[in-house]
Design a protein around this motif. Structure first.
Motif, PDB file in Angstrom:
ATOM      1  N   ARG A  49      40.099  44.097  54.045  1.00 47.77           N
ATOM      2  CA  ARG A  49      40.172  43.181  55.020  1.00 47.77           C
ATOM      3  C   ARG A  49      39.136  42.015  54.705  1.00 47.77           C
ATOM      4  NH1 ARG A  49      40.199  45.712  59.701  1.00 47.77           N
ATOM      5  NH2 ARG A  49      37.752  45.539  59.990  1.00 47.77           N
ATOM      6  N   GLU A  52      39.951  40.192  51.529  1.00 46.42           N
ATOM      7  CA  GLU A  52      40.987  39.378  51.581  1.00 46.42           C
ATOM      8  C   GLU A  52      40.671  38.023  52.351  1.00 46.42           C
ATOM      9  OE1 GLU A  52      45.558  39.370  52.871  1.00 46.42           O
ATOM     10  OE2 GLU A  52      44.439  41.017  53.796  1.00 46.42           O
ATOM     11  N   GLN A  55      39.143  35.782  50.082  1.00 42.45           N
ATOM     12  CA  GLN A  55      40.130  35.419  49.263  1.00 42.45           C
ATOM     13  C   GLN A  55      39.748  35.960  47.667  1.00 42.45           C
ATOM     14  OE1 GLN A  55      39.953  30.926  49.509  1.00 42.45           O
ATOM     15  NE2 GLN A  55      41.250  31.242  51.367  1.00 42.45           N
ATOM     16  N   LYS A  58      44.445  39.719  47.607  1.00 46.53           N
ATOM     17  CA  LYS A  58      45.623  39.185  48.177  1.00 46.53           C
ATOM     18  C   LYS A  58      46.380  40.526  48.173  1.00 46.53           C
ATOM     19  CE  LYS A  58      49.582  36.768  46.751  1.00 46.53           C
ATOM     20  NZ  LYS A  58      50.210  35.825  46.103  1.00 46.53           N
ATOM     21  N   ALA A  59      47.135  40.442  49.587  1.00 50.85           N
ATOM     22  CA  ALA A  59      47.959  41.858  49.887  1.00 50.85           C
ATOM     23  C   ALA A  59      49.339  41.566  49.279  1.00 50.85           C
ATOM     24  CB  ALA A  59      47.977  41.953  51.588  1.00 50.85           C
ATOM     25  N   ALA A  64      47.502  45.835  46.849  1.00 43.61           N
ATOM     26  CA  ALA A  64      46.188  44.850  46.800  1.00 43.61           C
ATOM     27  C   ALA A  64      46.213  44.194  45.256  1.00 43.61           C
ATOM     28  CB  ALA A  64      44.764  45.105  47.441  1.00 43.61           C
ATOM     29  N   THR A  67      42.593  38.090  42.901  1.00 47.59           N
ATOM     30  CA  THR A  67      42.815  36.674  42.737  1.00 47.59           C
ATOM     31  C   THR A  67      41.968  36.258  41.671  1.00 47.59           C
ATOM     32  OG1 THR A  67      41.070  36.073  44.353  1.00 47.59           O
ATOM     33  CG2 THR A  67      43.395  36.632  45.488  1.00 47.59           C
TER      34      THR A  67
END
Length: 94
Positions: A49, A52, A55, A58-59, A64, A67
């Motif tokens: 969490r 994410e 950033q 990303k889910a 997951a 990025t």
């Protein structure tokens, strides 16, 4: 005062471990991450969490994924950590 810093370092270690596994294996689900890192599911979920929100991951429906921001951070991590260590060593000397 140092207890809080110590806790933050432990949290950083876990977040970093999660991010490295996601970057290496992703897409990856929470169950596989829990198995890979031998950590309780609630801790892995929290790290996911936070990562994410920042950033770094990303889910996706498959799990997951890292990025570009995560790969950039991992690439520069050692140099950035060296700078932090220098600051801490200066604090220790004073």
């Amino acid at each position: 005062m140092l207890d809080k810093l110590s806790g933050e370092v432990e949290l950083l270690q876990r977040h970093l471990a999660v991010m490295r596994v996601v970057a290496k294996i992703g897409p990856i689900g929470i169950m596989k991450l829990t198995e890979e890192l031998s950590q309780p599911q609630h801790r892995i979920r929290y790290s996911l969490r936070i990562l994410e929100q920042m950033q770094y991951i990303k889910a996706t429906p498959a799990g997951a994924v890292a990025t570009p921001k995560a790969y950039e951070m991992l690439k520069n991590f050692d140099a950035d950590l060296d700078k932090l260590i220098e600051s801490l060593e200066a604090l220790h000397r004073n």
